[in-house]
Design a protein around this motif. Structure first.
Motif, PDB file in Angstrom:
ATOM      1  N   LYS A   1       0.859  -1.138   0.095  1.00 51.02           N
ATOM      2  CA  LYS A   1       0.010   0.033   0.176  1.00 51.02           C
ATOM      3  C   LYS A   1       0.849   1.275   0.058  1.00 51.02           C
TER       4      LYS A   1
ATOM      5  N   ILE B   1      10.297   8.204  19.489  1.00 46.99           N
ATOM      6  CA  ILE B   1       9.606   8.857  18.199  1.00 46.99           C
ATOM      7  C   ILE B   1       8.486   9.705  18.623  1.00 46.99           C
ATOM      8  N   MET B   2       7.541   8.912  19.280  1.00 48.11           N
ATOM      9  CA  MET B   2       6.224   9.614  19.673  1.00 48.11           C
ATOM     10  C   MET B   2       6.334  10.614  20.897  1.00 48.11           C
ATOM     11  N   GLY B   3       7.434  10.064  21.720  1.00 49.22           N
ATOM     12  CA  GLY B   3       7.517  10.831  23.012  1.00 49.22           C
ATOM     13  C   GLY B   3       7.929  12.102  22.517  1.00 49.22           C
TER      14      GLY B   3
ATOM     15  N   LEU C   1       5.787  14.547  21.023  1.00 52.09           N
ATOM     16  CA  LEU C   1       4.930  15.015  21.987  1.00 52.09           C
ATOM     17  C   LEU C   1       5.387  16.129  22.788  1.00 52.09           C
TER      18      LEU C   1
ATOM     19  N   GLU D   1      -4.085  10.897  18.866  1.00 55.10           N
ATOM     20  CA  GLU D   1      -3.032  10.177  19.700  1.00 55.10           C
ATOM     21  C   GLU D   1      -3.161  10.665  21.036  1.00 55.10           C
TER      22      GLU D   1
ATOM     23  N   LEU E   1      -1.914   2.904  18.534  1.00 56.58           N
ATOM     24  CA  LEU E   1      -1.022   3.237  17.440  1.00 56.58           C
ATOM     25  C   LEU E   1      -0.619   2.268  16.543  1.00 56.58           C
ATOM     26  N   TYR E   2      -0.250   1.368  16.770  1.00 49.40           N
ATOM     27  CA  TYR E   2       0.239   0.407  15.849  1.00 49.40           C
ATOM     28  C   TYR E   2      -0.771  -0.244  14.941  1.00 49.40           C
TER      29      TYR E   2
ATOM     30  N   PRO F   1      -1.701   0.969   9.938  1.00 47.41           N
ATOM     31  CA  PRO F   1      -1.980   0.453   8.560  1.00 47.41           C
ATOM     32  C   PRO F   1      -3.425   0.828   8.111  1.00 47.41           C
ATOM     33  N   LEU F   2      -4.231   1.628   8.738  1.00 44.74           N
ATOM     34  CA  LEU F   2      -5.710   2.084   8.533  1.00 44.74           C
ATOM     35  C   LEU F   2      -5.619   3.349   8.054  1.00 44.74           C
TER      36      LEU F   2
ATOM     37  N   VAL G   1       1.147   9.863  25.205  1.00 43.24           N
ATOM     38  CA  VAL G   1       1.289   8.547  24.795  1.00 43.24           C
ATOM     39  C   VAL G   1       1.249   7.641  26.090  1.00 43.24           C
TER      40      VAL G   1
ATOM     41  N   ILE H   1       6.279   3.514  11.576  1.00 41.04           N
ATOM     42  CA  ILE H   1       5.688   4.892  11.679  1.00 41.04           C
ATOM     43  C   ILE H   1       6.198   5.827  10.654  1.00 41.04           C
TER      44      ILE H   1
END
Lengths: 342, 342
Positions: free
Chosen positions: A62, A268-270, A273, B224, B231-232, B236-237, B249, B268
């Motif tokens: 995808k 990464i996400m931390g 944020l 988020e 998150l994971y 894919p959606l 988080v 990610i």
């Protein structure tokens, strides 16, 4: 067999690679040169662009573009010469920028084809600094990264066509430009020829420390084109409200699956944020309005003519050498913009 | 010992937790009630807010706010009553919204203190739907997420004060709202009381499949607040040009270090690239102009008065029960907005 007037050589996807592509991935086929019908023209490929995104087209995943089919001609932008034309806007001898892929000849209906005229100076630059890579750098840096005077901009693959342009535009806008490249020769070029403030060799054992030292005021814009260890070294250095345009993650393109841990997701996400980072993926011709393209052409032409923008091109001869040219590029062995003179 | 007029109970950080906080993390100390000097007032805490971000303040890490010092009073927003005032703008009996932390009494100079008046209706709501969590949902969803009519918005902790508000605003704006919560009772509440289109129990073994089935047109906005497996499952959606406001988080706050692999970094960043996703971290009072706050108060008041916004509050009695109240919240055992009646 070189390009000739009797046959059409095509490089097609033989099988989808798992991990790095190899000698079994692409195959050269030979077919007849097609004849243009009404509303068509016949193009002869002069230059073929090699770009990291091509690795993604080999996967059946995808994504933002349809993958190349097994047995299909590899996707790619080319500069081509019009041989026969049944279109009013194109005459034999005109050179064009087209997406006709890895082959000697192709038919085109002229849609999304740019006419460069009969004798364009530096035609191949339309595949680099004056084309997709240059526009990627321009739009991503200025519209997502939006560097302010005195801010620090970091970009990897800094001797490549996107990275080199990102850093030079950053300098033109009054920012500090820190490049990352593989090896001392590239780093020297990035600083001495391209005018970056610093360039860090990512193969150095103390790469992380060197990058930190080169960014004493942190990082405000990280132009993401590689992912991997460079991204992970950048994360702790990001300043509050940093911006991260994402045009590629080239160091991960050959991954056969997710790498071993630890899971860097929390880092990464931390960071996003805590530091209020904006991360935005973009695909140049999907994400930006055509109006910006005219602005890019105007600015880039001006910078090149004024000698404010340096551009390095690496020309490989022969369509048959395009596969190895791409594989080397994916491994970081190119220097400047790599094109194939077909 | 309950709140009294002789002493000031304070809950202080005894040691920084490695992983989940426990009985050794916080400690109750008792001191004298301070006396206000010129330009000061004495506040008596009535309600203390419990919020996931408090876990972050226990760490000594680079972040958006100074960590709580060892031996320092835990940070927190409170609704308090003015006992003595040497400030013109505040009179004894007024109730205020202040950041005076986990203690019975505090001095204040009135800076960044909101006067709620002498007898506010539903004063504790200033800690929830009418305060920081509500504003977080409002600004993050509308200014970063920017859902369009018919788009799909997904939010976790959907029975909590941020998630519940995100989903309800999404519905008011004509989007499809899909919640994620822990357990059947919360999911039932999210759909039947809050009016989400669907709510998926993240403790279900087929959570990933259920989420996919609840988002037949993909996900356009993922708000988020939890990270981790939610998150994971979302990645894919995500649709092209999806937006991801990041306000927390929470599922990762108790991690003592990076978790085992695989490394999800390529997933990610690859998704951000391919799907042209915009991910933006925000800290509500840093990231948004004060002007938006007035807009939020106006809209939220209107929605609550019109019965278009439902709000659930869970009240815990006694400052001494605040630590367990916070730990339970971090483990997903709260239901609605959790506050402490001090």
């Amino acid at each position: 067999m070189p390009q000739n007037t009797q046959t059409n050589r095509q490089i097609v996807l033989a099988q989808r690679p798992k991990g790095a592509p190899d000698a079994n991935t692409l195959r050269m086929d030979t077919t007849a040169i097609p004849s243009p019908g009404p509303g068509q023209m016949l193009l002869r490929t002069v230059f073929l662009s090699l770009d990291p995104y091509m690795r993604g087209r080999m996967n059946d995943a995808k994504s933002y573009a349809t993958p190349v089919a097994i047995g299909g001609v590899m996707t790619g932008q080319v500069v081509a010469e019009v041989m026969v034309s049944n279109l009013d806007a194109f005459a034999p001898g005109d050179h064009v920028l087209a997406g006709s892929g890895w082959q000697d000849y192709a038919l085109s209906d002229g849609v999304e084809v740019l006419n460069l005229g009969p004798a364009p100076a530096r035609a191949s630059w339309s595949l680099g600094v004056m084309g997709m890579p240059g526009y990627t750098a321009y739009a991503g840096l200025l519209k997502i990264g939006a560097p302010k005077v005195g801010e620090t901009v970091v970009v990897a693959a800094a001797s490549g066509p996107v990275g080199a342009t990102v850093g030079q535009i950053a300098k033109l806008k009054g920012a500090r430009a820190v490049g990352i490249a593989g090896g001392g020769a590239k780093c020297k070029h990035v600083v001495e020829v391209l005018g970056f403030d610093a360039c860090i060799d990512h193969t150095a054992p103390d790469f992380v420390d060197q990058l930190r030292a080169a960014c004493p005021a942190g990082i405000d814009v990280y132009f993401e084109n590689v992912g991997g260890k460079v991204l992970y070294a950048v994360l702790p250095l990001l300043n509050a409200f940093a911006r991260m345009p994402v045009c590629g993650v080239a160091s991960w393109y050959n991954l056969p699956g997710l790498p071993d841990g630890p899971d860097m997701g929390p880092a990464i996400m931390g960071t996003i944020l805590r530091m209020k980072v904006k991360v935005q993926g973009f695909i140049i011709f999907d994400s930006f309005a055509r109006s910006l393209y005219a602005e890019f052409v105007r600015d880039m032409t001006g910078w090149l003519e004024a000698g404010q923008m340096q551009y390095t091109e690496e020309v490989i001869d022969g369509l048959e050498n395009a596969p190895d040219g791409l594989y080397g590029l994916l491994e970081g062995r190119s220097f400047g913009k790599r094109v194939v003179r077909v």
